[in-house]
Write an enzyme that holds these catalytic residues in place. Structure first.
Site, PDB file in Angstrom:
ATOM      1  N   LYS A  79      13.028  53.610 -35.747  1.00 22.68           N
ATOM      2  CA  LYS A  79      12.556  54.626 -34.803  1.00 22.68           C
ATOM      3  C   LYS A  79      12.502  55.976 -35.512  1.00 22.68           C
ATOM      4  O   LYS A  79      13.414  56.310 -36.283  1.00 22.68           O
ATOM      5  CB  LYS A  79      13.511  54.671 -33.599  1.00 22.68           C
ATOM      6  CG  LYS A  79      13.050  55.553 -32.450  1.00 22.68           C
ATOM      7  CD  LYS A  79      14.012  55.485 -31.253  1.00 22.68           C
ATOM      8  CE  LYS A  79      13.515  56.350 -30.101  1.00 22.68           C
ATOM      9  NZ  LYS A  79      14.390  56.278 -28.909  1.00 22.68           N
ATOM     10  N   SER A  89      16.647  54.237 -22.866  1.00 28.64           N
ATOM     11  CA  SER A  89      15.543  54.177 -23.826  1.00 28.64           C
ATOM     12  C   SER A  89      15.543  52.967 -24.756  1.00 28.64           C
ATOM     13  O   SER A  89      14.583  52.758 -25.494  1.00 28.64           O
ATOM     14  CB  SER A  89      15.509  55.444 -24.676  1.00 28.64           C
ATOM     15  OG  SER A  89      14.943  56.496 -23.934  1.00 28.64           O
ATOM     16  N   SER A 120      12.202  55.604 -24.292  1.00 31.34           N
ATOM     17  CA  SER A 120      11.482  56.253 -25.369  1.00 31.34           C
ATOM     18  C   SER A 120      11.277  55.369 -26.601  1.00 31.34           C
ATOM     19  O   SER A 120      10.414  55.653 -27.418  1.00 31.34           O
ATOM     20  CB  SER A 120      12.243  57.498 -25.803  1.00 31.34           C
ATOM     21  OG  SER A 120      13.487  57.134 -26.390  1.00 31.34           O
TER      22      SER A 120
END
Ligand SMILES: [Mg+2]
Ligand SMILES: [Zn+2]
Lengths: 95, 491, 502
Positions: free
Chosen positions: B79, B183, B159
């Site tokens: 990420k 998330s 997210s």
């Protein structure tokens, strides 16, 4: 505790985010929507409740007083938008 | 080479060890898959293929000598919230510009220590603020899943949308993710993958771009419960550079997957039956309860009375912390700078241009709730309600070993659907956010498909530091659900 | 508390509309003498090149986190104990949020409602020897900011973060000082205590000790009302003068600021509560707009840090390691050595002076040693701009010198000569006395011979002294002259009296 355009202007300035004048009213509406939803917290009885700042039930760890970092200004300045002679550079600040 | 990409991490590690294939072959297969899929899914914002091949070759050299770590040769996605040394890191925000860290986050450093291979940086909501991956500077991520009979592009959730989409589409064997209000678990539920957020303090936050410090935790998104256990074990561990890192040993979590769950007491909180929840979510939950009962668990009705206040609490605490954490993005030392006639102008222009609308919205809310006259009414009040929420769980632990809930109140929705209504978007995290506030471990396991053919997840919340039990329970759910569905390849 | 009020001596300023008094409170920032910063492993020091003592944490790189320095916590506790203050077992770090180019994080990590040290007090001596007490409100730990350099470009400021993140102890006093003199005496005393404790080097030139001075004015009697009720409504609006880093500037800033405020009020205006800057070249204070811009600091507990707990055992350990503090030492010097309050104060004002003195005084006439140390040695050192640490005369030599006086080997007058030789590096007092033949004549025969000669040569004076015994001094002087000053004055006196029959 409704927010008006003047409050948004003040808060945006505190947060150092330029918000154009013609956006303030719309932003106030938006923030009021969120805050109205948040107001439901007023239903909760929190008499005598200790505020919870962390989920960790430990105390602050301490490190030894030893020099373990620094000494590499190039690394610190590597991503600077503007620098010279080892300094970061900003527009003139009047104190 | 699809045979090398549609396997689990565990299968890949076994194959590497038995020399059925090399890491280079495995990595090249994934590179190929990314090249093909990414123009459609937009999961990777920065592929690092050259580095990946180099790392794979180094792993092969180790494997050839019978050496290597527990993840030796396994290609993963990272990420873009994790700082990676020498590799651009942006948190998918314009304000970080072309920032290249000169340091490596502890979590990713742990993965590289164990031999993992980095395929590239994954898309996400800007600063991890969002539940649909639509706030990224690089544009939205597309969910590889499509609803039956529809061609509409769906959100993978957020997210960690890039992480979830990439794992679901077999673009990597697993991915790092982060979870501040859901998330990891919400995108995992939306994409038929497994995602776990460990106990707060298990994974070091050092080198991870901060959103809300008291809530942020890293964790993996993976193809199976066992894969999640393998990845989480590598990611976690005490780190003296993070004052909130817990100084406790990391258990051998993979060994808990497949363990009997007989006799474990499972709490079913009545407050998670929320208004307007689709019947298929209710049905899935009932199904999960039945599966665990069949596995020998005792089902206990419990009450977590302050559940409905968790999201409003979160939307004070998280923006407040974020408004302060994001103050460092000022155009002076790194990242984007917009010029101004003086320093204040420089700040205001840089931040106005650099932050997207959702980030600005939260920065303004956070600034407001901390400002003079509102601090007690909003911020302190929220911290007290947070304590109430945590106390609800404390009381539950006297009666149960884990709690079962749906992961999300719905399946994946179309991109653009909720973009106009912040509160509707925030409600995505209604079942996940409580675990962040209380600092508890939570895992989402794919449990079935909805009527529209989209995956749905069940969540298990565990006692503090008791990931082991929820790995066993998640394994039991996974086995019972026998969830084998894969998105149809349309890319 | 009433006795505290009674000892107060306010300085009265005559305005056009009557008398005014000054009220001063101080926030002193003392840099902790640590090797590394409060929350990072970067070095603390002076004179390094720009951004050379900066870690990724100090530069507020994304994802960087603070870890607290144990030594800095210990120094805060130590200082708290030295100020006779309450040590808080549990304290907390908070973020003070504001934007400035010298503040990389966009917030300063400080302590707000839960500081590590609570209330304490400092006893301060005025120049006239009287004492007053300054109440300490709190002491907390916080980060220093970086430095901006404005003179390298006409349009830009240059940012050096070497200082950013350095540990400071902010010591906040109550408004208990009533004149510029009292304010400087307090800071001087605080500085002495810090140096004794070793928690801060007190170097004001390097900015390691600096003060924010809060000044207000009120009418006579108002301050006493404030002390009785604790209510600030009896006091005037205060202005905070930032970062005053010398005693001279502090005096000038207070005087200027008080007069400025009186003029405003007497002209019918209102003093605005604000932050001001002292301009040393103009001798004025001026409004600091940059800091006024936003003073909504949005303090909240730093979520990157946990509550700081200081265990009793640790506090006890620190207590055990405390040196004797200046006040205790002064009291002991007075009682143990019989010194005057003034001499005691001069000697305890620096730990090194006190140590020097005690070494020299051991087994000797302590008052005599004090005289020689303060009047001769310190006077000369000060004149040459030296500290006692680099004194060319070691304590052993002062002791030896006093011993020579005590046993009558030399007179006090000769001793001055001996001291000159010792100061010039000619060796120990004994060696100097020997080398220059300065031994005092106690041989009564030699003295008698000299007296006989003088009496024989001056019969008129011999007659005169019978009526006027005060004239004996003339004979003493003549004997000393004849013996080159080496005659023992006591012996000279005795023999003279006997021979002259006075
Ligand atoms: Mg202050
Ligand atoms: Zn301060």
């Amino acid at each position: 505790m409704a927010i008006d355009a003047a409050t948004v202007r003040k808060v945006a300035h505190l947060a150092r985010v330029a918000e154009p004048e013609d956006r303030l009213e719309a932003l106030a509406q938006e923030l009021n929507g969120i805050l109205a939803w948040i107001e439901q917290l007023n239903e909760v009885d929190v008499q005598g409740v200790e505020p919870m700042t962390t989920a960790v039930e430990a105390t602050q760890p301490l490190r030894d007083d030893a020099v373990t970092a620094g000494g590499d200004p190039a690394r610190v300045l590597a991503n600077a938008p503007k620098s010279a002679d080892g300094f970061f550079i900003v527009p003139k600040v009047v104190e | 080479m699809s045979a090398l990409t549609n396997i689990t991490l565990k299968a890949a590690l076994d194959g590497l060890k038995s020399k059925a294939f090399t890491s280079e072959e495995l990595t090249r297969a994934h590179v190929e898959a990314i090249e093909k899929a990414n123009p459609h899914l937009n999961a990777f914002v920065l592929p690092t293929f050259e580095r990946a091949i180099e790392m794979a070759k180094a792993s092969d050299a180790k494997l050839a000598k019978g050496q290597g770590g527990e993840l030796e040769g396994a290609p993963l996605g990272i990420k873009d919230l994790f700082c990676t040394e020498g590799v651009r890191t942006t948190a998918c925000s314009n304000i970080l510009g072309e920032f290249v860290p000169t340091y490596e986050s502890t979590v990713t450093a742990n993965l590289w220590r164990d031999g993992a291979v980095m395929l590239g940086k994954l898309n996400m909501d800007e600063f991890a603020m969002g539940s649909s991956n639509e706030t990224s500077r690089f544009g939205p991520v597309v969910n590889p899943w499509k609803a039956k009979g529809s061609n509409a592009s769906l959100t993978p959730g957020g997210s960690s949308g890039g992480s979830a989409s990439a794992v679901a589409a077999d673009l990597c064997l697993g991915a790092t993710a982060s979870d501040t209000g859901g998330s990891i678990r919400q995108p995992a539920a939306f994409t038929g993958t497994v995602g776990i957020k460990p106990t707060y303090g298990r994974a070091s936050r050092w080198g991870i771009v901060a959103f809300a410090s008291s809530l942020d935790q890293a964790g993996p998104i993976a193809k199976s419960v066992e894969d999640a256990a393998i990845l989480l074990k590598s990611m976690c561990g005490h780190d003296a550079k993070d004052s909130t890192s817990l100084d406790v040993p990391t258990p051998d979590w993979p060994s808990f997957v497949g363990k009997s769950v007989k006799g474990l007491r499972i709490g079913v909180p009545k407050e998670y039956r929320v208004d307007g929840m689709p019947e298929e979510i209710e049905a899935l939950w009932r199904q999960g309860i039945a599966w665990l009962k069949d596995a020998g668990c005792e089902i206990v009705d419990i009450s977590l009375p302050h559940t409905k206040y968790a999201l409003p609490t979160y939307y004070i605490v998280a923006p407040a912390e974020a408004s302060s954490n994001l103050a460092r993005y000022d155009g002076v030392r790194y990242g984007k700078r917009a010029e101004g006639k003086n320093l204040i102008d420089l700040y205001e222009n840089t931040r106005a241009e650099g932050f997207g609308n959702e980030v600005k919205r939260r920065v303004l809310i956070g600034t407001y709730v901390l400002s003079a006259g509102y601090y007690d009414a909003y911020y302190v009040k929220a911290l007290k309600v947070r304590r109430r929420i945590a106390q609800d769980f404390d009381q539950a632990w006297a009666k149960v070993d884990a709690i079962l809930t749906p992961s999300t109140p719905s399946g994946a929705f179309a991109l653009g659907d909720k973009a106009a209504d912040p509160v509707a978007m925030y409600l995505n995290d209604i079942f996940t956010v409580t675990a962040n506030l209380a600092g508890l471990p939570g895992i989402s396991v794919p449990a079935g498909l909805g009527a529209d053919g989209l995956p749905l997840g069940l969540q298990l919340i565990g006692k503090p530091l008791d990931e082991s039990t929820i790995f066993s329970l998640a394994g039991a759910l996974e086995q019972a659900a026998a969830f084998k569905a894969k998105p149809e390849k349309w890319w | 508390m009433t006795d505290v009020i009674a000892e107060r001596e306010s300085k009265v300023i005559q305005g056009r509309t009557g008398a005014w008094e000054i009220v001063i409170g101080l926030e002193v920032h003392a840099q902790v003498s640590s090797k590394s910063k409060l929350f990072s492993g970067a070095a603390v020091g002076f004179g390094a090149g720009p951004n050379e003592q900066v870690s990724l944490v100090d530069a507020a790189m994304p994802g960087m986190l603070p870890v607290l320095n144990r030594f800095c916590v210990e120094q805060a506790v130590r200082t708290g104990l030295g100020l006779k203050a309450q040590i808080n077992r549990k304290s907390r770090f908070a973020r003070k949020n504001y934007f400035y180019a010298d503040l990389p994080q966009g917030y300063q990590i400080s302590q707000f409602d839960e500081p590590i040290v609570g209330e304490g007090e400092v006893e301060v001596e005025r120049e006239d020897g009287s004492f007053f007490t300054v109440r300490i409100e709190r002491l907390h730990l916080e980060q220093d900011a970086g430095k901006l350099i404005h003179d390298l470009s006409p349009t830009e400021s240059f940012v050096d973060l070497n200082r950013a993140g350095t540990a400071l102890m902010e010591i906040v006093s109550r408004p208990d000082m009533r004149s510029a003199e009292e304010a400087t005496a307090y800071v001087q005393k605080l500085r002495t205590i810090l140096i004794y404790l070793g928690t801060c080097d007190g170097d004001m030139e390097k900015g390691n000790l600096r003060a924010d001075v809060n000044v207000s004015v009120c009418r006579p009697g108002d301050y006493e009302k404030y002390r009785e009720t604790g209510s600030f409504k009896h006091l005037g609006t205060r202005c905070e003068i930032k970062n005053v880093n010398s005693f001279r500037f502090m005096r000038a800033a207070v005087e200027y600021e008080a007069r400025r405020q009186i003029e405003i009020i007497e002209d019918g205006g209102k003093v605005a509560q604000e932050t001001r800057l002292f301009d040393p070249t103009k001798g004025e204070t001026r409004s600091m707009r940059s800091k006024e811009e936003a003073h909504d600091y949005r303090y909240f507990p730093d979520p990157d840090l946990l509550p700081l707990v200081v265990e009793d055992a640790w506090i006890e350990e620190i207590k055990q390691s405390l040196p004797e503090l200046p006040d205790d030492k002064r009291r002991r010097f007075i009682s143990q050595y019989g010194l005057s309050s003034y001499d005691a104060n001069v000697l305890i004002s620096e730990q090194a002076r006190a140590d020097f003195y005690e070494k020299a005084a051991s087994g000797r006439d302590a008052k005599l040693v004090a005289n020689w140390t303060t009047n001769e040695l310190l006077a000369r050192l000060t004149k040459d701009g030296h500290d006692i640490e680099d004194s060319p005369v070691p304590p052993e030599h002062i002791a030896e010198l006093v011993a020579l006086i005590e046993d009558g080997t030399i007179s006090s007058k000769i001793a001055k000569q001996v001291f000159d030789y010792v100061w010039a590096g000619e060796g120990s007092p004994k060696a100097v006395v020997e080398k220059h033949g300065l031994v005092q004549v106690t041989d009564t025969g030699a003295i008698e011979t000299a007296i006989d000669q003088i009496m024989a040569a001056n019969p008129d004076k011999v007659e005169a002294v019978k009526d006027k015994p005060q004239a004996l001094g003339w004979f003493v002087g003549q004997v000393m002259k004849a013996t080159g000053g080496k005659a023992n004055p006591a012996a000279v006196n005795d023999i003279l009296k006997a021979k002259l029959g006075v």
